[in-house]
Design a protein around this motif. Structure first.
Motif, PDB file in Angstrom:
ATOM      1  N   PHE A   1      11.113 -14.804  -0.153  1.00  0.00           N
ATOM      2  CA  PHE A   1      10.116 -15.258  -1.123  1.00  0.00           C
ATOM      3  C   PHE A   1      10.172 -14.380  -2.374  1.00  0.00           C
ATOM      4  N   GLU A   2       9.852 -15.008  -3.489  1.00  0.00           N
ATOM      5  CA  GLU A   2       9.527 -14.282  -4.717  1.00  0.00           C
ATOM      6  C   GLU A   2       8.246 -14.885  -5.269  1.00  0.00           C
ATOM      7  N   THR A   3       7.240 -14.071  -5.444  1.00  0.00           N
ATOM      8  CA  THR A   3       5.946 -14.547  -5.912  1.00  0.00           C
ATOM      9  C   THR A   3       5.569 -13.826  -7.197  1.00  0.00           C
ATOM     10  N   LYS A   4       4.934 -14.553  -8.097  1.00  0.00           N
ATOM     11  CA  LYS A   4       4.531 -13.975  -9.381  1.00  0.00           C
ATOM     12  C   LYS A   4       3.354 -14.761  -9.931  1.00  0.00           C
ATOM     13  N   TRP A   5       2.570 -14.089 -10.763  1.00  0.00           N
ATOM     14  CA  TRP A   5       1.432 -14.731 -11.431  1.00  0.00           C
ATOM     15  C   TRP A   5       1.911 -15.323 -12.748  1.00  0.00           C
ATOM     16  N   MET A   6       1.548 -16.593 -12.989  1.00  0.00           N
ATOM     17  CA  MET A   6       1.938 -17.296 -14.211  1.00  0.00           C
ATOM     18  C   MET A   6       0.712 -17.992 -14.791  1.00  0.00           C
ATOM     19  N   THR A   7       0.656 -18.072 -16.107  1.00  0.00           N
ATOM     20  CA  THR A   7      -0.412 -18.807 -16.771  1.00  0.00           C
ATOM     21  C   THR A   7      -0.089 -20.302 -16.769  1.00  0.00           C
ATOM     22  N   LEU A   8      -1.094 -21.106 -17.107  1.00  0.00           N
ATOM     23  CA  LEU A   8      -0.873 -22.556 -17.174  1.00  0.00           C
ATOM     24  C   LEU A   8       0.133 -22.915 -18.267  1.00  0.00           C
ATOM     25  N   ASP A   9       0.131 -22.152 -19.351  1.00  0.00           N
ATOM     26  CA  ASP A   9       1.100 -22.417 -20.423  1.00  0.00           C
ATOM     27  C   ASP A   9       2.527 -22.142 -19.948  1.00  0.00           C
TER      28      ASP A   9
ATOM     29  N   LYS B   1      14.866  -6.904  -9.474  1.00  0.00           N
ATOM     30  CA  LYS B   1      13.565  -7.496  -9.207  1.00  0.00           C
ATOM     31  C   LYS B   1      12.559  -6.426  -8.796  1.00  0.00           C
ATOM     32  N   ASP B   2      11.283  -6.696  -9.083  1.00  0.00           N
ATOM     33  CA  ASP B   2      10.216  -5.805  -8.641  1.00  0.00           C
ATOM     34  C   ASP B   2      10.063  -5.936  -7.129  1.00  0.00           C
ATOM     35  N   PRO B   3      10.205  -4.837  -6.375  1.00  0.00           N
ATOM     36  CA  PRO B   3      10.116  -4.957  -4.912  1.00  0.00           C
ATOM     37  C   PRO B   3       8.776  -5.492  -4.422  1.00  0.00           C
ATOM     38  N   LEU B   4       7.697  -5.298  -5.204  1.00  0.00           N
ATOM     39  CA  LEU B   4       6.391  -5.785  -4.779  1.00  0.00           C
ATOM     40  C   LEU B   4       6.316  -7.301  -4.819  1.00  0.00           C
ATOM     41  N   ASP B   5       7.202  -7.955  -5.572  1.00  0.00           N
ATOM     42  CA  ASP B   5       7.185  -9.415  -5.701  1.00  0.00           C
ATOM     43  C   ASP B   5       8.063 -10.113  -4.678  1.00  0.00           C
ATOM     44  N   ILE B   6       8.863  -9.365  -3.926  1.00  0.00           N
ATOM     45  CA  ILE B   6       9.815  -9.956  -2.983  1.00  0.00           C
ATOM     46  C   ILE B   6       9.284  -9.779  -1.560  1.00  0.00           C
TER      47      ILE B   6
ATOM     48  N   TYR C   1       0.831  -1.206   0.000  1.00  0.00           N
ATOM     49  CA  TYR C   1       0.000   0.000   0.000  1.00  0.00           C
ATOM     50  C   TYR C   1       0.868   1.260   0.000  1.00  0.00           C
ATOM     51  N   MET C   2       1.861   1.301   0.894  1.00  0.00           N
ATOM     52  CA  MET C   2       2.703   2.493   0.992  1.00  0.00           C
ATOM     53  C   MET C   2       3.588   2.657  -0.234  1.00  0.00           C
ATOM     54  N   ALA C   3       4.119   1.544  -0.772  1.00  0.00           N
ATOM     55  CA  ALA C   3       4.997   1.629  -1.947  1.00  0.00           C
ATOM     56  C   ALA C   3       4.235   2.169  -3.154  1.00  0.00           C
ATOM     57  N   LYS C   4       3.006   1.711  -3.358  1.00  0.00           N
ATOM     58  CA  LYS C   4       2.212   2.215  -4.482  1.00  0.00           C
ATOM     59  C   LYS C   4       1.861   3.691  -4.280  1.00  0.00           C
ATOM     60  N   LYS C   5       1.601   4.073  -3.045  1.00  0.00           N
ATOM     61  CA  LYS C   5       1.290   5.479  -2.779  1.00  0.00           C
ATOM     62  C   LYS C   5       2.508   6.359  -3.032  1.00  0.00           C
ATOM     63  N   CYS C   6       3.675   5.910  -2.586  1.00  0.00           N
ATOM     64  CA  CYS C   6       4.902   6.682  -2.836  1.00  0.00           C
ATOM     65  C   CYS C   6       5.190   6.790  -4.327  1.00  0.00           C
ATOM     66  N   ASP C   7       4.946   5.713  -5.062  1.00  0.00           N
ATOM     67  CA  ASP C   7       5.169   5.737  -6.500  1.00  0.00           C
ATOM     68  C   ASP C   7       4.201   6.703  -7.179  1.00  0.00           C
ATOM     69  N   ASP C   8       2.947   6.728  -6.716  1.00  0.00           N
ATOM     70  CA  ASP C   8       1.976   7.676  -7.271  1.00  0.00           C
ATOM     71  C   ASP C   8       2.403   9.119  -7.006  1.00  0.00           C
ATOM     72  N   PHE C   9       2.891   9.399  -5.814  1.00  0.00           N
ATOM     73  CA  PHE C   9       3.321  10.759  -5.491  1.00  0.00           C
ATOM     74  C   PHE C   9       4.525  11.164  -6.340  1.00  0.00           C
TER      75      PHE C   9
ATOM     76  N   MET D   1      10.053   3.290  -4.035  1.00  0.00           N
ATOM     77  CA  MET D   1       9.148   2.232  -3.582  1.00  0.00           C
ATOM     78  C   MET D   1       9.335   1.960  -2.087  1.00  0.00           C
ATOM     79  N   ASP D   2       9.287   3.002  -1.305  1.00  0.00           N
ATOM     80  CA  ASP D   2       9.349   2.943   0.157  1.00  0.00           C
ATOM     81  C   ASP D   2      10.551   2.155   0.667  1.00  0.00           C
ATOM     82  N   GLY D   3      11.696   2.396   0.056  1.00  0.00           N
ATOM     83  CA  GLY D   3      12.946   1.942   0.663  1.00  0.00           C
ATOM     84  C   GLY D   3      13.451   0.596   0.252  1.00  0.00           C
ATOM     85  N   ARG D   4      12.836  -0.102  -0.699  1.00  0.00           N
ATOM     86  CA  ARG D   4      13.255  -1.460  -1.022  1.00  0.00           C
ATOM     87  C   ARG D   4      13.587  -1.603  -2.506  1.00  0.00           C
TER      88      ARG D   4
END
Length: 709
Positions: free
Chosen positions: A180-188, A157-162, A36-44, A132-135
């Motif tokens: 952790f590193e998390t990401k959305w992937m398709t079945l393919d 790496k994208d800080p939101l994924d770590i 939440y804070m990282a997206k807000k800082c990026d918007d500002f 992105m709030d320090g990361r």
């Protein structure tokens, strides 16, 4: 990365459930708040600084919503400081190593940095850390797509994924328990990376609704209409059970975690160094290897990195990591006992204050243009009160009122509240005070500020932003240590590397061979042996460095130092400066063309041939006199006839002198070019040293007797 260990269904379910629980724990213990804070800082930073509801309300009331984005230049100033302080990484021998191999390691690191465009990757990570709030995160691992033996690959790496370990208290990732590193992937994509069987199992789970929940699988509806789906905060779509659902993407969780394991280690009895045996080796093979090379074999418990990848209830990969540590290297702009934060977080409140005050000031100015009228009922001629309300603020308005009635009077508008403008100025000052970026660093000082004062203010501002720059240096240290570990582990075969020599203004490409086996069995530039220290320092950017060198060279020449013309040309920004510098060296005789070198060699050869002919002639005369003396001695034994012996001795002495002279000429011919070059360099160095001493003396005198500007 496919699963290398066959798991039973019960074991797979256990690992996947535990992996999901660890992810939920890390997600709910700070990561959601960070997103939440990282997206807000990026918007500002990008200028989107108004809440959507507040902006809609102001628009409905006809009031402006101004955005005076002072965060953008503030952050860009700090980014500019980073871009002018490039990393200069060097390796020094510590134990069981030598300086030559350390120099080669430094060149290998330069090649890896150049191959990965590390300056750009570091800039991305640094900007993520500020915005992105320090990361920000580096990812360092081996890549086998271009080289069969692997190359070091460094990415951002994208800080939101770590997701970092919620229990971590230290900056150093070696002290963390998991990451952790998390990401959305398709079945393919899952089928391409982990196999068709895993993909089909996940499709079955997704279509039957037996998943871990909305944060695990994202669906899309297959129907017409303008029905808006309800989205949760993770982006996963919530649909009714009766609707037909297509699987859009699935969350893949990649977790690197430390785990105790029994390992075999080779020990050098002479130096005491330890090296872990390969995981695939059985104990019998390790014992045979140790006996063959005179090593000791010990067993000990060690924290190793386990690499587990799962998607919902399916384990995609679970095995020991090929690396000794995590592949993630963090950069935290500010780090306080496990709680990183960035630059923009503390600038949000004064920025919102500045926007609201500027908008209110504009609203007050807009309302003063048409503050209203006071008119007597029925006094207006040719227009109504509503017409006056609509057109009363127009330029050149003519009002006609009935005779005997009171003339219309304009209502005096409310004046701008005193102090409103000062509040806005305070908000702008607060942003500069909190960030440490002053007017001098922004380049917005007024004209009456002296140059010395501007430099001093810039220096003070640089001290204020030193914390994120120091943390960047720390990240560079961890990154270099990680690269060194990968090089010593995976760069074990002979390789030929092309390295750009950045120290040379012409930036030539040099070829370096590592781990080269000689016919005698000795390995030259063996990168796998020895321990090395990493030395991190800052160097100016190449363009800025060349400009400074060019200016200093011109100043030294004006001071009387004989700076060579070709050196000044090489530090300039001319397009073909290398060719021009070479032509100047050829004109001055410091460097010769191939034709000139051949002509000079021919002249030297002719001179040496002449000397050899003269020497041969003297040798023939000596032999002739020796034969004549022998004949005379055989004919008569007169001791008084000593003239031939005297002449022979004179010729022998002359012959010896000629031989010495010839040898001297050969040595002088070999040293001619080096003498010319060294003489010029010696003269220049002498003049530079003298000028430096004079400058230091003047500086010391100025410090003792300062003169105000």
């Amino acid at each position: 990365m496919k699963n290398t260990t066959k798991l039973t269904p019960e074991k797979e379910q256990q690992i996947a459930s535990f992996q999901w629980d660890r992810y939920i724990r890390a997600r709910d213990h700070g990561h959601l708040e960070y997103i939440y804070m990282a997206k807000k800082c990026d918007d500002f930073y990008r200028g989107e600084q108004w809440d959507a509801d507040d902006e809609a309300m102001l628009e409905s009331e006809g009031r402006p919503a101004l955005t005076i984005n002072t965060i953008l230049p503030t952050v860009n100033t700090i980014l500019g400081e980073q871009s002018t302080r490039r990393a200069d990484v060097q390796f020094k021998p510590r134990r069981g190593a030598d300086q030559d191999v350390a120099d080669v390691l430094t060149k290998v690191y330069m090649q890896i940095a150049d191959n990965n465009k590390l300056d750009w990757v570091e800039q991305q990570v640094f900007s993520d850390g500020l915005i992105m709030d320090g990361r920000g995160y580096f990812d360092v691992r081996m890549d086998f797509s271009d080289h069969v033996e692997g190359e070091v690959r460094i990415t951002a790496k994208d800080p939101l994924d770590i997701l970092i370990d919620p229990d971590a208290k230290d900056y150093d990732p070696k002290t963390w328990n998991e990451v952790f590193e998390t990401k959305w992937m398709t079945l393919d994509e899952i089928e391409e990376n982990y196999g068709k069987k895993k993909s089909e199992s996940l499709r079955f789970i997704a279509e039957n609704g037996n998943s871990f929940g909305r944060d695990s699988i994202e669906y899309e509806e297959n129907r017409y209409g303008d029905i808006e789906p309800e989205d949760d905060m993770f982006g996963a779509t919530v649909v009714d059970e009766d609707d037909y659902k297509n699987v859009k993407s699935l969350r893949v969780i990649e977790r690197q975690h430390k785990k105790m394991s029994r390992v075999l280690c080779f020990v050098d009895p002479t130096t005491g160094d330890q090296r872990e045996a390969p995981d695939a080796w059985p104990e019998s093979k390790a014992k045979k290897f140790a006996k063959q090379y005179g090593l000791s074999l010990i067993t000990k418990m060690k924290r190793k990195v386990r690499w587990t990848v799962s998607c919902d209830r399916i384990v995609l990969h679970d095995d020991w990591s090929p690396y000794n540590d995590f592949t993630i290297i963090p950069f935290f702009a500010y780090f306080r006992r496990g709680r990183p934060f960035g630059v923009i977080r503390n600038l949000i409140s004064p920025q919102e204050q500045l926007n609201k005050i500027a908008s209110q000031e504009l609203h007050i100015v807009n309302t003063t243009a048409n503050s209203g009228w006071m008119v007597e009922a029925g006094s207006l001629v040719g227009m109504t009160a509503d017409d006056l309300e609509e057109h009363g603020a127009e330029t050149g308005l003519v009002l006609e009122y009935a005779r005997g009635t009171a003339p219309p009077q304009k209502i005096t508008p409310n004046s701008i509240p005193t102090g409103l403008d000062r509040i806005g100025q305070k908000a702008a000052i607060n942003i500069k005070a909190i960030s440490g970026v002053n007017d001098s660093m922004l380049g917005s000082d007024s004209a009456e500020v002296s140059g010395i004062a501007m430099r001093e203010k810039s220096a003070r501002g640089a001290i204020m932003i030193q914390v994120p720059l120091d943390n960047l240096k720390k990240a560079r240290q961890y990154l270099a240590e990680k690269v060194l570990n990968l090089v010593q582990t995976f760069y074990s075969e002979q390789r030929v590397l092309q390295i750009t020599n950045e120290a040379d203004p012409l930036k030539p490409r040099e070829e370096v061979v590592v781990n080269q086996m000689t016919p005698e069995g000795r390995i030259i530039n063996d990168l796998t042996i020895g321990e090395y220290d990493v030395v991190i320092s800052s160097a100016p950017a190449r363009d800025s460095f060349d400009e400074v060198q060019f200016a200093e060279a011109l100043n030294l020449r004006q001071a009387g130092v004989a700076i060579p013309d070709d050196a000044i040309i090489e530090y300039s920004h001319l397009t073909k400066k290398g060719e021009l510098a070479k032509r100047i060296r050829m004109m001055t005789g410091v460097e010769q063309s191939p034709e000139q070198q051949e002509a000079a060699a021919a002249v030297q050869q002719m001179q040496m041939q002449g000397e050899q002919l003269a020497l041969a002639k003297l040798d023939a005369e000596v032999k002739k006199l020796q034969s004549e003396a022998a004949i005379n001695i055989a004919k008569v034994q007169d001791t008084t006839d000593i003239e031939p012996q005297i002449r022979m001795q004179e010729l022998q002495a002359k012959l010896q002198m000629k031989e010495q002279e010839l040898q001297l000429r050969r040595e002088l011919a070999d040293l001619t070019n080096r003498t010319r070059t060294s003489q010029s360099e010696t003269n220049s160095a002498t003049r530079i040293a003298a000028t430096a001493m004079q400058t230091a003396a003047k500086k010391e005198a100025n410090q003792k007797n300062p003169i105000g500007n």
